[in-house]
Design an enzyme around this catalytic site. Structure first.
Site, PDB file in Angstrom:
ATOM      1  N   ASP A 260       0.877  -1.164   0.000  1.00  0.00           N
ATOM      2  CA  ASP A 260       0.000   0.000   0.000  1.00  0.00           C
ATOM      3  C   ASP A 260       0.925   1.226   0.000  1.00  0.00           C
ATOM      4  O   ASP A 260       2.105   1.140   0.356  1.00  0.00           O
ATOM      5  CB  ASP A 260      -0.965   0.008   1.194  1.00  0.00           C
ATOM      6  CG  ASP A 260      -2.157   0.932   0.915  1.00  0.00           C
ATOM      7  OD1 ASP A 260      -2.071   1.746  -0.032  1.00  0.00           O
ATOM      8  OD2 ASP A 260      -3.173   0.851   1.637  1.00  0.00           O
TER       9      ASP A 260
HETATM   10  C1  BGC Z   1      -4.915   3.330   0.020  1.00  0.00           C
HETATM   11  C2  BGC Z   1      -4.970   2.339  -1.132  1.00  0.00           C
HETATM   12  C3  BGC Z   1      -4.759   3.047  -2.431  1.00  0.00           C
HETATM   13  C4  BGC Z   1      -3.444   3.795  -2.376  1.00  0.00           C
HETATM   14  C5  BGC Z   1      -3.176   4.606  -3.623  1.00  0.00           C
HETATM   15  C6  BGC Z   1      -3.674   4.200  -0.023  1.00  0.00           C
HETATM   16  O1  BGC Z   1      -3.747   5.243   0.889  1.00  0.00           O
HETATM   17  O2  BGC Z   1      -4.976   2.636   1.245  1.00  0.00           O
HETATM   18  O3  BGC Z   1      -6.198   1.670  -1.128  1.00  0.00           O
HETATM   19  O4  BGC Z   1      -4.817   2.169  -3.504  1.00  0.00           O
HETATM   20  O5  BGC Z   1      -3.471   4.719  -1.297  1.00  0.00           O
HETATM   21  O6  BGC Z   1      -4.011   5.705  -3.662  1.00  0.00           O
END
Ligand code: BGC
Length: 788
Positions: A260
């Protein structure tokens, strides 16, 4: 540009890469891309959010890729304040279809539609040149407060896994990769990057990982995203048990694990654990990895393995690119409307208030800002800038052209306020009142859990006051997850839309006026009050540890076990027609865990309208060895019936899905004995049942040791016989003496060795008994192995 390169050539490419080039390859470029390598002609690929629509940020994707502007831009999205409106928060985002959010759309229980969603998402990605869409998200909705529950599907892993697999297949068959996320146990946003989800292994396997395993088995997503939280005290992105032992070795996953965004804290540990790709670009973490490889903390082999996986992903993604695809946004808007129609859940309909007859009504009082400014989605990285938005109020006016439709927004929420008085005047005079309620816009979402189950800003009290004035009062709710409904018994009808996407306005009006018959069912339990929710006592954790105290009893499993009446049960939803179930058959009367069997039954539409029903199959074990939920969902099917029509419906169940995980044996097991298969209209509305036999080795309730209580050792006939033979031989007994000794042992609360030694003294050796019990355990273990 496609990238046609053989496996052999990929291997050769890897051999030519310097260490620096390898560490660059396993690190992103900017916010959304992998790193290209111009020297070796390795192309990049582009990924973006999200889970129910494509969020293509022009600024972030097409703008400068330097780290300062990227970080600022990323944080502004994740912490977006949607009260400024989607346009305000995402001004530079390309319009794309905002489909119903996960918690809404899952209520369709429609895997065919999920596949269509995947295809539509893929088309929009292709049109934008996006190779991987960062979704779907399928964390279990353990608490309705969870900030990201609007993105997730259900409190049940089978339902979550089935829908996710269909979405992923729809995307990937059309050349766009998925990122199944957030692996694992991102079930709350409270201190989301430091909190440890402390979950016992059985609950992990049976509930929290099961949906991932299912989706992976049925759709092989190109990537899996590790989550922000720690899992059992180890950062998910650095959790070797999770990312390697379970995901790769047990499940055989061979795609790429992506972190993530900034979820990795220790890059060396994450590489060793099996987290291949570090997103987004971090020069610091890249350097950390380089040094770790140089000083041997990360092996060259581990780095090469991740490089190879990423190279293969780039190849698949580049070769999936379709040029000349234009997304048909009108068609996708129609799909978003259809999905919302399939997903809206009718929770209450007293005296047949709904459907409304647009030709007969003279005055309709519509109340609530959400009728004019619909709440179509949650907030966070998934937020999509819609191409267009259907307005419920306009749609209501369209469907009741002869009626006077009044509209009031009560914004000060004070009893006796001018706004409320105006609304009351209209409600008093109306044939029907429609209240559009919602939770707080822009607060509940990524980064923050809700703090209660209330509607926004006094709306519950307002409904309480307004609904007393008109018996024909309907509430239409836009919420991320369950809410409490203290006013429910005063209302004539309640519709739950969740966050229904850009087409929900039309969909809900058409359901209200009977153009469509509602056919969604809940995918979570609605509690009466927050205190009823499982895990309430330990939520949201403290000192960075969140203990999942309810174990395997998540959602309906807990309400059923505690005999607690929910406000609305899992799997529940009304229709404008009624269905009768009859004639259950199961094609096998006796199963083992390798079997697949079919449950068939008749369903008749006994009402006057065509309608769709969602039938659910639950399994109920009779005498479980270990603690089990009362019943668990094992399959489901949605189908349409004309008035008076009867259909024979079939659901196929794999016996492997009936198993539970035994942490002692480290195995999935079935219990020998009886098992009831139930056919149900909801988890609390069982219509048919049939009991079958399960063939499996009969096991004692735990692994046997010299400390085991005799009752445990003697519990199963097989073990009793073997143990009797052991005593007979060791103590030189005849048959009658052996039986007597076993009987005497059975009543003891001491360990089996101490019990026997009490009468046999030093004639029985502890080591001999330990060795015997070990071999007995192994023998029984082999029996399980054989059955598997
Ligand atoms: C989120 C993810 C997301 C990623 C990119 C993170 O803060 O938890 O679900 O895909 O950011 O935006």
């Amino acid at each position: 540009m496609t990238w046609n390169i053989s496996d052999k050539e990929l291997g050769a490419l890897l051999d030519q890469m310097t260490l620096e080039e390898k560490t660059t390859l396993v690190t992103g470029h900017g916010l959304w891309r992998t790193s290209a390598n111009y020297r070796l002609n390795i192309p990049e690929i582009l990924m973006t959010d999200g889970t129910y629509g494509v969020r293509y940020s022009i600024e972030q994707i097409d703008g400068p890729q330097d780290s300062d502007s990227q970080l600022a831009s990323f944080l502004s999205v994740v912490n977006a304040d949607l009260s400024r409106g989607v346009e305000g928060a995402f001004g530079s985002t390309r319009p794309a279809t905002c489909f119903p959010n996960g918690s809404s759309f899952a209520c369709s229980w429609d895997v065919g539609l999920a596949h269509e969603l995947g295809e539509a998402l893929a088309d929009e990605c292709q049109a934008f040149g996006v190779n991987i869409l960062l979704g779907p998200g399928i964390n279990i909705r353990r608490t309705p407060l969870a900030g990201r529950s609007y993105e997730y599907y259900s409190e049940d892993p089978i339902l979550s896994g089935e829908i996710a697999a269909a979405v992923i297949n729809g995307m990937q068959k059309n050349g766009v990769g998925a990122s199944l996320k957030h692996f694992a146990c991102n079930n709350s946003e409270v201190q989301r990057t430091t909190m440890s989800s402390v979950v016992e292994e059985r609950a992990l396997r049976e509930i929290y990982l099961a949906g991932f395993e299912r989706a992976i088995r049925k759709s092989n997503p190109w990537t899996v995203m590790s989550s922000y939280n720690r899992l059992n005290d180890v950062q998910a992105a650095e959790n070797r048990w999770l990312l390697t032992d379970v995901l790769r070795e047990e499940w055989g996953y061979d795609g790429v694990v992506v972190s993530d965004w900034h979820g990795i804290k220790d890059r060396a540990a994450s590489m060793n654990a099996g987290n291949d790709l570090d997103m987004p670009e971090s020069a610091a973490r890249r350097q950390e990895l380089l040094e770790a490889v140089k000083d041997g903390r990360v092996s060259a082999k581990a780095l090469d393995r991740s490089c190879l996986r990423i190279l293969k992903l780039i190849r698949t993604a580049r070769n999936g690119l379709r040029t000349n695809i234009t997304a048909d946004f009108r068609k996708h808007h129609a799909l978003s409307q259809r999905m919302a129609v399939e997903s809206i859940v009718l929770l209450r309909n007293q005296a047949g208030l709904l459907p409304l007859d647009g030709t007969k009504l003279q005055r309709i009082a519509v109340v609530g800002a959400a009728a004019r400014e619909p709440v179509i989605q949650g907030s966070g990285c998934a937020t999509t800038r819609p191409t267009e938005v259907d307005i419920p109020l306009d749609e209501i006016r369209r469907l009741a052209p002869g009626a006077t439709v009044t509209f009031n927004v009560v914004s000060d929420f004070a009893p006796d306020s001018a706004g409320e008085q105006a609304a009351l005047t209209n409600i008093d005079a109306a044939d029907v009142a429609l209240f559009f309620g919602n939770t707080e816009v822009g607060y509940d979402g990524e980064g923050s859990d809700r703090t209660d189950l209330n509607l926004h800003d006094g709306q519950d009290e307002l409904i309480d006051r307004l609904s007393r004035r008109n018996g024909r009062f309907a509430v239409i709710l836009a919420t991320p997850d369950a809410v409490a409904m203290p006013w429910v018994n005063q209302t004539a009808a309640v519709l739950a839309m969740f966050f229904g996407g850009q087409g929900a306005g039309r969909a809900v009006a058409e359901v209200l006026f009977g153009v469509h018959n509602p056919c969604g069912k809940l995918t979570v339990t609605f509690p009466v009050k927050l205190e009823d929710t499982p895990g309430f006592l330990t939520y949201p954790g403290e000192n960075n540890r969140h203990i999942y105290s309810e174990g395997i009893h998540v959602g309906y499993r807990s309400y059923d076990k505690r005999k607690l009446a929910p406000q609305f049960p899992f799997g529940f939803g009304l229709s404008y027609t009624t269905f009768d179930y009859s004639n259950i058959e199961i094609d096998l009367h006796s199963i083992d865990e390798a079997d697949t069997f079919t449950v068939s039954f008749d369903v008749t539409n006994t009402g006057k309208r065509a309608g769709k029903e969602i039938a659910q199959i639950y399994s109920r074990p009779h005498n479980p060895r270990l603690i089990r939920p009362l019943r668990e969902l094992k399959g489901f099917v949605k189908f349409e019936l004309q008035p008076g029509e009867t259909k024979r419906v079939e659901v196929t169940i794999e016996a492997r899905d009936l198993r539970y995980y035994d942490c002692d044996h480290r195995r999935w097991l079935l219990d020998a004995g009886k098992l009831t298969i139930e056919v149900a209209a909801s988890s609390r509305d069982i219509r048919l049942e049939r009991t079958i036999d399960v063939e499996a080795p009969a096991l004692p309730s735990s692994i046997l040791t010299v400390e085991s209580q005799p009752a445990t050792v003697l519990e199963q006939e097989f073990a009793r016989k073997r143990f009797g033979a052991f005593l007979k031989e060791q103590l030189d007994l005849d048959d009658e003496e052996t039986v007597k000794l076993l009987e005497y042992c059975g009543g003891s609360f001491l360990g089996i060795y101490n019990t026997v030694a009490w009468v046999a003294g030093d004639k029985i050796s502890k080591d001999a008994m330990a060795a015997f019990l070990d071999s007995l355990n192994r023998e029984m273990g082999r029996a399980i192995g054989k059955a598997a």
